[in-house]
Design a protein around this motif. Structure first.
Motif, short mmCIF file in Angstrom:
data_model
loop_
_atom_site.label_atom_id
_atom_site.label_comp_id
_atom_site.label_asym_id
_atom_site.label_seq_id
_atom_site.Cartn_x
_atom_site.Cartn_y
_atom_site.Cartn_z
N ALA A 15 45.22 42.29 41.84
CA ALA A 15 43.94 41.79 41.74
C ALA A 15 43.19 40.85 44.01
N GLU A 16 44.22 40.53 43.98
CA GLU A 16 43.96 40.46 45.72
C GLU A 16 43.47 41.06 46.20
N HIS A 17 43.69 43.01 45.95
CA HIS A 17 43.41 43.94 46.64
C HIS A 17 42.57 44.65 45.85
N ARG A 18 41.51 44.41 44.88
CA ARG A 18 40.70 44.40 44.23
C ARG A 18 41.40 46.39 44.03
N ALA A 19 42.67 46.02 42.68
CA ALA A 19 42.15 47.53 42.95
C ALA A 19 41.36 48.18 41.01
N GLY A 20 41.19 47.16 40.56
CA GLY A 20 39.88 47.48 39.67
C GLY A 20 39.12 48.45 40.18
N GLU A 21 38.66 47.84 41.08
CA GLU A 21 37.15 47.81 42.05
C GLU A 21 37.05 48.89 42.34
N ALA A 22 38.65 49.79 42.86
CA ALA A 22 38.83 51.70 43.38
C ALA A 22 37.82 52.25 42.63
N ASP A 23 37.91 53.52 42.50
CA ASP A 23 37.18 54.67 42.18
C ASP A 23 38.51 55.66 42.04
N LEU A 24 39.36 56.14 42.97
CA LEU A 24 41.06 56.05 43.32
C LEU A 24 42.11 55.20 42.95
N PHE A 25 42.75 55.40 41.99
CA PHE A 25 44.27 54.51 42.79
C PHE A 25 45.89 55.62 41.92
N VAL A 26 46.28 55.05 43.15
CA VAL A 26 47.56 56.76 42.98
C VAL A 26 48.94 55.47 43.56
N ALA A 27 49.58 55.78 42.55
CA ALA A 27 51.06 55.98 43.30
C ALA A 27 51.81 56.80 43.19
#
Length: 463
Positions: A74-86
């Protein structure tokens, strides 16, 4: 991929990418996206690693965080990302991080991708999976490497083959040998009966888009475009002495070696697997027991040991020992046995020029193979297909719509710098740029890009 605000208009704009894991795959992916002007944030728990990455000069923000902490995401605004890669070393961490990222904004979640090594997540013969646990894409670097190796062993005279335009058009990477008709003469004067075109040259680890002055030398790798039905003949025109691969020796019985042996045996090839660790060799023999595969426990990779194992009677040798030095040493000995094709699996792509100098015909890097699968579906270029042919060389496929500004524009001069229009498929037939005057709606373009060319293409063709 486009950002949410641009999705309605169809414009291709920069996206925000959040990458978990600053290892080889994650950092390579971050660099590629950053060079295309996307906003990139990399999260990792390793403070020392992040310090080293921050000194690389890339326009990438690095942050120390635990990606399986909802608060940290949440602090790094994961929900606002267009792409999330783990892409950490842990399958469980990657899967959980993607699930948590989607929960950050369930109504409009980011596109999620995870590196997962466990082969049970993939269908037989596949190296990616879609929709598992609601995650958009899973990719296995090891299985992706197996796929690239299988491709290199499939067509005589080619170390890699990719197809485009619904398999109508092929790109093949071929080696220029001493006796090749293409050696030491400009590509415009090479003798060839096929409808083929040399579009790129790989030399000493560097990529060069082809021009009329391009003059291949023995040892160079050429990228050739041709109609799919002429692929075998086009490859033989570059390397007429190449032999069909029937028997393959594989050095290393790890995940890559075992999976490759199983696939090749299923395709009717004769396989011998050599493994220096007795326990690993026994496990591989049990796994491959129902197949016509010989597994040998061989402590060393000397020339005599390879000859004793019958490697000198093989048509191809693949070294995937897991350690780059051991892999290259085995390839050096195999090259002395005059085997037709020697391939190496390298964890570090920067060893590729050394491998070439040691007589290795082709290299595969699992991290590059995985990054290629991730890049294929994650970027804002607007391409229907994107394939990383080598570090710094990408092939992109586009279809021109009837309303595209490119329609009726002259073919000559239409592509931006750092790109090359390799071929056009029109009405199901492969055409080369010199055979066309203007673009028309429905044309399928295959374009090669180096440097920042892919980003420039997105601006020209991605709408």
């Amino acid at each position: 991929m486009v950002t949410r605000s641009a999705a309605r208009s169809g414009m291709v704009v920069a996206m925000r990418a959040l990458i978990v894991g600053a290892g080889e795959v994650g950092w390579y992916l971050a660099g590629r996206l950053a060079r295309e002007q996307h906003e990139v944030v990399v999260l990792d728990r390793d403070r020392e690693l992040l310090v080293r990455r921050s000194r690389s000069g890339l326009d990438v923000r690095v942050e120390r965080a635990d990606a399986i902490s909802p608060r940290a995401l949440a602090e790094h605004r994961a929900g606002e990302a267009d792409l999330f890669v783990a892409v950490t070393a842990s399958d469980a961490t990657n899967l959980l991080a993607c699930l948590l990222a989607k929960e950050q904004r369930p109504d409009d979640p980011p596109q999620t991708m995870a590196r997962v090594r466990d082969a049970d997540y993939y269908a037989r013969g596949e190296d990616t999976a879609t929709g598992t646990l609601g995650i958009d894409l899973l990719v296995s670097p090891e299985l992706a490497a197996v796929g690239d190796l299988e491709s290199a062993l499939r067509v005589r005279g080619a170390v890699r083959v990719e197809t485009f335009a619904e398999d109508r058009l092929a790109l093949a990477e071929c080696i220029v040998t001493e006796g090749s008709p293409a050696a030491r003469r400009s590509i415009t004067t090479r003798p060839h009966a096929t409808d083929s075109r040399i579009v790129a040259l790989l030399r000493d680890g560097r990529v060069h888009l082809a021009s009329k002055d391009t003059t291949p030398l023995p040892g160079d790798h050429l990228v050739v475009a041709c109609p799919r039905e002429q692929l075998k003949e086009a490859c033989r025109e570059i390397d007429p002495g190449a032999q069909q691969v029937h028997r393959v020796a594989i050095f290393g019985a790890g995940q890559i070696g075992v999976a490759l042996a199983a696939r090749l045996a299923a395709a009717g090839r004769e396989i011998v697997v050599l493994e220096p660790d007795e326990t690993v060799a026994r496990e591989a023999a049990e796994t491959l027991a129902d197949r016509t595969i010989e597994v040998i426990w061989e402590e060393g990779a000397s020339e005599d040991a390879l000859r004793e194992a019958g490697v000198d009677a093989c048509d191809a040798f693949v070294s995937c020992a897991g350690d780059d030095r051991t892999t290259l040493l085995a390839c050096t000995h195999a090259d002395r046995l005059d085997i037709g094709l020697v391939l190496a699996v390298l964890s570090r792509e920067e060893f590729a020029p050394l491998a070439e100098a040691l007589g290795v015909d082709g290299t595969v890097a699992p991290r590059l193979a995985a990054a290629e699968r991730l890049l294929r579906t994650s970027r804002g270029t607007g391409a229907r297909k994107s394939t990383l042919l080598a570090d710094g060389l990408e092939a992109l496929e586009y279809r021109i719509s009837a309303g595209s500004p490119l329609c009726q524009r002259p073919v000559v001069g239409a592509m931006p710098r750092e790109t090359l229009l390799a071929a056009v498929v029109r009405d199901g037939e492969v055409r080369f740029p010199q055979q066309l005057d203007r673009f028309t709606g429905g044309d399928v373009l295959l374009v090669l890009a180096t440097g920042n060319g892919a980003a420039k293409l997105g601006a020209v063709l991605g709408s």
